[in-house]
Design a protein around this motif. Structure first.
Motif, PDB file in Angstrom:
ATOM      1  N   ASP A   1       0.840  -1.193   0.000  1.00 28.29           N
ATOM      2  CA  ASP A   1       0.000   0.000   0.000  1.00 28.29           C
ATOM      3  C   ASP A   1       0.880   1.248   0.000  1.00 28.29           C
ATOM      4  OD1 ASP A   1      -2.283  -1.513   0.082  1.00 28.29           O
ATOM      5  OD2 ASP A   1      -2.365  -1.540   2.276  1.00 28.29           O
ATOM      6  N   LYS A   2       0.373   2.291  -0.620  1.00 27.12           N
ATOM      7  CA  LYS A   2       1.102   3.549  -0.618  1.00 27.12           C
ATOM      8  C   LYS A   2       1.088   4.116   0.799  1.00 27.12           C
ATOM      9  CE  LYS A   2       1.723   6.641  -4.500  1.00 27.12           C
ATOM     10  NZ  LYS A   2       1.120   7.415  -5.575  1.00 27.12           N
ATOM     11  N   LEU A   3       2.241   4.559   1.266  1.00 29.78           N
ATOM     12  CA  LEU A   3       2.350   5.065   2.628  1.00 29.78           C
ATOM     13  C   LEU A   3       2.314   6.589   2.633  1.00 29.78           C
ATOM     14  CD1 LEU A   3       5.149   2.675   3.949  1.00 29.78           C
ATOM     15  CD2 LEU A   3       2.678   2.474   4.272  1.00 29.78           C
ATOM     16  N   SER A   4       1.877   7.143   3.756  1.00 30.39           N
ATOM     17  CA  SER A   4       1.783   8.602   3.879  1.00 30.39           C
ATOM     18  C   SER A   4       3.167   9.198   4.107  1.00 30.39           C
ATOM     19  CB  SER A   4       0.867   8.961   5.054  1.00 30.39           C
ATOM     20  OG  SER A   4      -0.423   8.424   4.862  1.00 30.39           O
ATOM     21  N   LEU A   5       3.335  10.394   3.586  1.00 32.74           N
ATOM     22  CA  LEU A   5       4.615  11.080   3.763  1.00 32.74           C
ATOM     23  C   LEU A   5       4.381  12.571   3.640  1.00 32.74           C
ATOM     24  CD1 LEU A   5       6.828  10.922   0.561  1.00 32.74           C
ATOM     25  CD2 LEU A   5       4.354  10.595   0.551  1.00 32.74           C
ATOM     26  N   TRP A   6       5.421  13.334   3.974  1.00 32.47           N
ATOM     27  CA  TRP A   6       5.314  14.791   3.948  1.00 32.47           C
ATOM     28  C   TRP A   6       5.540  15.331   2.545  1.00 32.47           C
ATOM     29  CZ3 TRP A   6       9.341  18.493   6.548  1.00 32.47           C
ATOM     30  CH2 TRP A   6       8.889  19.808   6.447  1.00 32.47           C
ATOM     31  N   ASN A   7       6.709  15.025   1.956  1.00 30.53           N
ATOM     32  CA  ASN A   7       6.985  15.518   0.612  1.00 30.53           C
ATOM     33  C   ASN A   7       7.954  14.581  -0.086  1.00 30.53           C
ATOM     34  OD1 ASN A   7       9.358  16.053   1.921  1.00 30.53           O
ATOM     35  ND2 ASN A   7       9.274  18.255   1.696  1.00 30.53           N
ATOM     36  N   GLY A   8       8.291  14.904  -1.332  1.00 29.35           N
ATOM     37  CA  GLY A   8       9.097  13.990  -2.124  1.00 29.35           C
ATOM     38  C   GLY A   8       8.220  12.889  -2.702  1.00 29.35           C
ATOM     39  N   ASP A   9       8.803  12.019  -3.503  1.00 27.05           N
ATOM     40  CA  ASP A   9       8.055  10.924  -4.112  1.00 27.05           C
ATOM     41  C   ASP A   9       7.790   9.837  -3.073  1.00 27.05           C
ATOM     42  OD1 ASP A   9       7.270   9.821  -6.971  1.00 27.05           O
ATOM     43  OD2 ASP A   9       8.100   8.160  -5.807  1.00 27.05           O
ATOM     44  N   SER A  10       6.569   9.326  -3.046  1.00 25.09           N
ATOM     45  CA  SER A  10       6.183   8.365  -2.008  1.00 25.09           C
ATOM     46  C   SER A  10       6.950   7.053  -2.089  1.00 25.09           C
ATOM     47  CB  SER A  10       4.681   8.082  -2.086  1.00 25.09           C
ATOM     48  OG  SER A  10       4.331   7.556  -3.356  1.00 25.09           O
ATOM     49  N   SER A  11       7.523   6.739  -3.246  1.00 24.87           N
ATOM     50  CA  SER A  11       8.263   5.483  -3.367  1.00 24.87           C
ATOM     51  C   SER A  11       9.529   5.484  -2.517  1.00 24.87           C
ATOM     52  CB  SER A  11       8.636   5.222  -4.834  1.00 24.87           C
ATOM     53  OG  SER A  11       9.575   6.168  -5.299  1.00 24.87           O
ATOM     54  N   ARG A  12       9.984   6.645  -2.100  1.00 28.36           N
ATOM     55  CA  ARG A  12      11.209   6.707  -1.292  1.00 28.36           C
ATOM     56  C   ARG A  12      11.084   5.954   0.018  1.00 28.36           C
ATOM     57  NH1 ARG A  12      10.766  10.361   2.910  1.00 28.36           N
ATOM     58  NH2 ARG A  12       9.199  12.015   2.726  1.00 28.36           N
ATOM     59  N   LEU A  13       9.842   5.818   0.511  1.00 29.36           N
ATOM     60  CA  LEU A  13       9.633   5.142   1.787  1.00 29.36           C
ATOM     61  C   LEU A  13       9.947   3.653   1.711  1.00 29.36           C
ATOM     62  CD1 LEU A  13       6.316   6.858   2.934  1.00 29.36           C
ATOM     63  CD2 LEU A  13       8.665   7.478   3.500  1.00 29.36           C
ATOM     64  N   HIS A  14      10.081   3.123   0.515  1.00 27.29           N
ATOM     65  CA  HIS A  14      10.363   1.697   0.330  1.00 27.29           C
ATOM     66  C   HIS A  14      11.820   1.437  -0.051  1.00 27.29           C
ATOM     67  CE1 HIS A  14       6.022   0.772   0.387  1.00 27.29           C
ATOM     68  NE2 HIS A  14       5.904   1.925  -0.233  1.00 27.29           N
TER      69      HIS A  14
ATOM     70  N   ASP B   1       0.920  -3.659  12.494  1.00 28.03           N
ATOM     71  CA  ASP B   1      -0.371  -3.898  11.852  1.00 28.03           C
ATOM     72  C   ASP B   1      -1.243  -2.649  11.833  1.00 28.03           C
ATOM     73  OD1 ASP B   1       0.185  -6.549  11.302  1.00 28.03           O
ATOM     74  OD2 ASP B   1      -0.533  -7.238  13.252  1.00 28.03           O
ATOM     75  N   THR B   2      -0.697  -1.489  12.243  1.00 33.42           N
ATOM     76  CA  THR B   2      -1.441  -0.238  12.210  1.00 33.42           C
ATOM     77  C   THR B   2      -1.123   0.505  10.917  1.00 33.42           C
ATOM     78  OG1 THR B   2       0.292   1.110  13.235  1.00 33.42           O
ATOM     79  CG2 THR B   2      -1.148  -0.142  14.715  1.00 33.42           C
ATOM     80  N   ASN B   3      -1.743   1.677  10.732  1.00 33.17           N
ATOM     81  CA  ASN B   3      -1.410   2.484   9.551  1.00 33.17           C
ATOM     82  C   ASN B   3      -0.228   3.414   9.825  1.00 33.17           C
ATOM     83  OD1 ASN B   3      -2.592   4.406  11.191  1.00 33.17           O
ATOM     84  ND2 ASN B   3      -4.318   4.821   9.814  1.00 33.17           N
ATOM     85  N   PHE B   4       0.458   3.177  10.937  1.00 31.17           N
ATOM     86  CA  PHE B   4       1.705   3.874  11.255  1.00 31.17           C
ATOM     87  C   PHE B   4       2.754   2.834  11.670  1.00 31.17           C
ATOM     88  CE2 PHE B   4       3.833   7.191  14.242  1.00 31.17           C
ATOM     89  CZ  PHE B   4       4.822   7.425  13.304  1.00 31.17           C
ATOM     90  N   PRO B   5       3.104   1.918  10.723  1.00 34.84           N
ATOM     91  CA  PRO B   5       3.998   0.813  11.065  1.00 34.84           C
ATOM     92  C   PRO B   5       5.416   1.253  11.406  1.00 34.84           C
ATOM     93  CG  PRO B   5       3.639   0.885   8.700  1.00 34.84           C
ATOM     94  CD  PRO B   5       2.679   1.868   9.300  1.00 34.84           C
ATOM     95  N   ALA B   6       5.824   2.433  10.926  1.00 34.60           N
ATOM     96  CA  ALA B   6       7.189   2.890  11.210  1.00 34.60           C
ATOM     97  C   ALA B   6       7.412   3.102  12.700  1.00 34.60           C
ATOM     98  CB  ALA B   6       7.472   4.185  10.461  1.00 34.60           C
ATOM     99  N   ARG B   7       6.330   3.228  13.446  1.00 38.72           N
ATOM    100  CA  ARG B   7       6.474   3.414  14.888  1.00 38.72           C
ATOM    101  C   ARG B   7       7.196   2.223  15.530  1.00 38.72           C
ATOM    102  NH1 ARG B   7       1.529   4.711  19.169  1.00 38.72           N
ATOM    103  NH2 ARG B   7       2.880   5.091  20.977  1.00 38.72           N
ATOM    104  N   HIS B   8       7.049   1.042  14.926  1.00 40.61           N
ATOM    105  CA  HIS B   8       7.757  -0.137  15.434  1.00 40.61           C
ATOM    106  C   HIS B   8       9.275   0.086  15.367  1.00 40.61           C
ATOM    107  CE1 HIS B   8       8.557  -4.428  16.206  1.00 40.61           C
ATOM    108  NE2 HIS B   8       9.510  -4.304  15.295  1.00 40.61           N
TER     109      HIS B   8
END
Length: 736
Positions: A92-105, A333-340
């Protein structure tokens, strides 16, 4: 059409020679410090490695792949941008502030996706198809060895009583006979601790030492003491079997190697000893806690650093699942998995590999509070410039316990602007396309003009516009340091953490930096430097409206109250004389008074609080207050206050309402010294924001954004001036 730089595959090839003697080594590794990012590595036509993470190093055993003579290494990089897009499709596409969203992967430096972050806020995009999402190679080395020191973990613990415990843990690549040695050397080269004959046959080893207080010199931040650096020297050697050599050489080997054999590896570290803690004090009369950094011997110190990503502030803005009271969940398993990662993975790694205090993010409040809470943790105060776009005069009411990010934009030196204009005079105005392209901050044009129009009467001529944005930035940052760190009557420095999000630029640009791409300092560089001196004086004035009673709105008085405080970041109290002079800008009236004061150690001290001398109490809103400039000085007799004087000048704001005296009445003089390398400024009337410049090559000025008052001449060093005529810009110079 050919793909852009960031969407192409790139290959790098290199040839190198290996000798037969080198190939006789028992171990041969090819070591890659950093490969950015998706790489396939071939050695002599054989695939030896594939990578997908820029931030990890790789060590590959290549003894069987190398050959005597010439060898060929080929590194092929896929487009990290396209690869990231492909990976993103699988999730799934993840939320981010700016830049291209693919960077999160993608495990790659995020600023390469034009992320607006820290000192790389304004990274340019070359074209739409040529992002800065490129490939790169860190150092590569070919290592031949029998055994080596894989890791050397040196840790120290300084107790409150100042005794020191020092430990070191060796990890070796092989469980092989041999010995390691350890030595701690003082800055003067003397040995403070040592250990020899440390067996390496089990693959690891430990040493430990204890020192009584005073045996080692502790490290202090600048201004609080010295910064002694010690050296750790370690060595790994073979074990020598003396019986296998002839008696003729036996004694020689023992004398030279000390019964150890060939030196296989060495590691050297520079270390220091300090007691550093982050303490959150309970407050008696206020909500929350005061968060402070502590140096050696529990000395609270003022800190400047670079903040981290705001990966919690974003979660709040997107309404992600974020229960700050939850300290047990896995979060994946939340919509904020980076918190792990922030609350489980990273703390575990930091605790395992170091003794460093771990803070989950910045800003972060903790204790169930959101990141905007001003009573706990650290705060990014961007409501000046971003957010609600508060006036910079409101820093004192915007303060948090630990303000870890703030800023204000300003144009760079006019020479830098002319560089990016490339001689195109048709684009030499503030709203030109070229100037806009050299500022990548969203909404910058509106924000710059908002703060300019609220505070200055200014011109849109290019030099003038550059000047006013620079003075605006200088005033904003100086005010922040003055008010956030040293609001009056605080028992300790009220906000001991004020970092810059950006020191200098990565390309010629208008930004939050105080030094531009060509390392030309902006006026803000000098105003901030003045506020960071060991001793400073600060002022503020506020209007207080008092009604005759709680029923009436017609009868009231307006009193202008002046507050003056001094800061002392040294560890001893300081006696000084406070001199305060007032100047009526519309007349020749002057007022002067003085008092003896004591600046408390490592604190801010209230020096005066009362009515502004010479400003009548008003009873009508239509009454225009007098324009009174106040100069406050701290003077001592022993010269510690830099040339015996610390000064701060203050005038009513906003500056746009001030009717400045005619230029001809100022009596402003700029006298160049006989050697042509300094300038002395003097005036008969108070002047705000003097910036010096010359035609031609720039000069290295010792100060800028200077406030000048009568009877207080200022001398500015000017390296490279060579006696040239000096141009002066200042508020009210007739250019606006």
């Amino acid at each position: 059409m050919l793909p852009g730089v960031g969407e192409s595959e790139w290959a790098f090839k290199s040839s190198f020679i290996v000798t037969s003697e080198e190939l006789n080594s028992s171990k041969v590794d090819l070591v890659f410090d950093s490969l950015d990012t998706f790489a396939k590595i071939e050695l002599n036509g054989r695939r030896i490695l594939e990578t997908s993470n820029q931030f990890v190093s790789h060590r590959v055993a290549v003894k069987d792949t190398l050959k005597a003579g010439q060898n060929e290494l080929v590194l092929t990089f896929e487009s990290a941008f396209l690869k990231g897009r492909d990976i993103e499709k699988q999730h799934d596409k993840l939320s981010l502030w700016n830049g291209d969203s693919s960077r999160l992967h993608v495990r790659k430096a995020q600023y390469k996706y034009v992320l607006s972050l820290n000192r790389l806020w304004s990274t340019p995009q070359l074209t739409r198809n040529a992002l800065k999402v490129t490939a790169g190679i860190g150092p590569i080395s070919l290592q031949f060895y029998k055994n080596r020191i894989v890791d050397l973990d040196v840790r120290s613990d300084v107790s409150e009583a100042r005794d020191v415990k020092l430990s070191a843990k060796f990890t070796f690549s092989e469980k092989a006979p041999g010995f390691a040695s350890f030595a701690l050397k003082a800055p003067d080269g003397s040995i403070k601790a040592s250990a020899t004959k440390i067996p390496s046959d089990v693959g690891h080893a430990n040493v430990a030492f204890e020192f009584e207080a005073g045996k080692l010199d502790l490290w202090y931040p600048v201004g609080y003491g010295k910064q002694p650096l010690y050296t750790v020297e370690t060595e790994l050697s073979d074990e020598v079997s003396v019986h296998t050599v002839s008696a003729k050489y036996s004694l020689f080997i023992r004398l030279v190697f000390g019964q150890n054999g060939e030196v296989l590896d060495t590691k050297t570290l520079r270390i220091a000893f300090r007691r550093a803690r982050v303490v959150q004090d309970k407050l008696v009369d206020q909500e929350g806690r005061k968060q402070r950094g502590y140096g050696i011997e529990n000395i609270p110190v003022f800190m400047i650093s670079t903040p981290r990503l705001a990966d919690y502030q974003l979660a709040e803005s997107l309404n992600l699942e974020l229960d700050y009271d939850d300290e047990t969940s896995d979060f994946r398993d939340t919509n904020f998995p980076a918190r792990h990662i922030y609350e489980r993975t990273l703390p575990e790694i930091v605790h395992k590999l170091s003794d460093i205090y771990y803070h989950r993010g910045s800003p972060y409040s903790g204790q169930g509070k959101p990141t905007t809470d001003k009573t706990l943790g650290d705060l990014h105060q961007w409501n000046v410039w971003h957010g609600s776009q508060e006036p910079w005069h409101n820093w004192d009411i915007l303060a948090g316990r630990f303000v870890s990010e703030f800023g204000m934009e300003g144009y760079p030196n006019i020479r830098t602007v002319d560089y990016w204009l490339g001689g195109d005079k048709s684009e030499r105005f503030p709203q030109s396309r070229t100037n806009n392209n050299h500022n990548k901050a969203s909404g910058f044009e509106r924000r710059l003009e908002l703060y300019l129009v609220e505070n200055f009467k200014h011109s849109f001529e290019m030099e003038s516009y550059v000047y006013y944005t620079q003075i605006m930035q200088a005033e904003t940052l100086a005010s922040a340091y003055r008010k956030l760190n040293a609001s009056s009557a605080q028992p300790l420095l009220s906000c001991p953490f004020l970092p810059f999000p950006q020191i200098n630029d990565c390309w010629p640009v208008t930004s939050w930096a105080i030094v531009d791409y060509f390392l030309r300092p902006k006026p803000a560089f000098f105003t901030v430097a003045r506020e960071l001196r060991p001793f400073t004086v600060g002022m503020t004035r506020k209007e207080h409206k008092t009604f005759a009673d709680d029923r009436s709105m017609d009868k009231f008085t307006i009193e202008t109250r002046l507050e003056i405080w001094g800061t002392n970041s040294s560890l001893t109290e300081k006696k000084a004389t406070l001199e305060v002079a007032s100047f009526d800008l519309d007349s020749e009236r002057r007022d002067k008074w003085s008092k003896e004061v004591v600046l408390a150690q490592n604190a801010s001290t209230e020096l005066f609080k009362g009515q502004l001398h010479g400003q009548p109490i008003r009873t009508k809103l239509s009454e225009v207050p007098k324009v009174i400039v106040v100069s406050a000085r701290l003077i001592d007799e022993d010269g510690e206050l830099e040339t015996n004087l610390i000064a701060m000048h203050h005038r009513p704001e906003p500056f746009k309402f001030i009717r400045f005296p005619p230029v001809k009445d100022l009596g402003l003089k700029a006298i160049i010294s006989a050697d042509g390398e300094s300038v002395t400024l003097s005036t008969n009337k108070p002047i705000k924001g003097i910036v010096l410049d010359v035609e031609g090559d720039d000069v290295k000025w010792s100060d800028q954004a200077i406030d000048l008052v009568p009877d207080d001449p200022q001398t500015i060093r000017a390296v490279g001036l060579n006696g040239r005529e000096v141009k002066l810009r200042y508020l009210g110079d007739g250019s606006a």
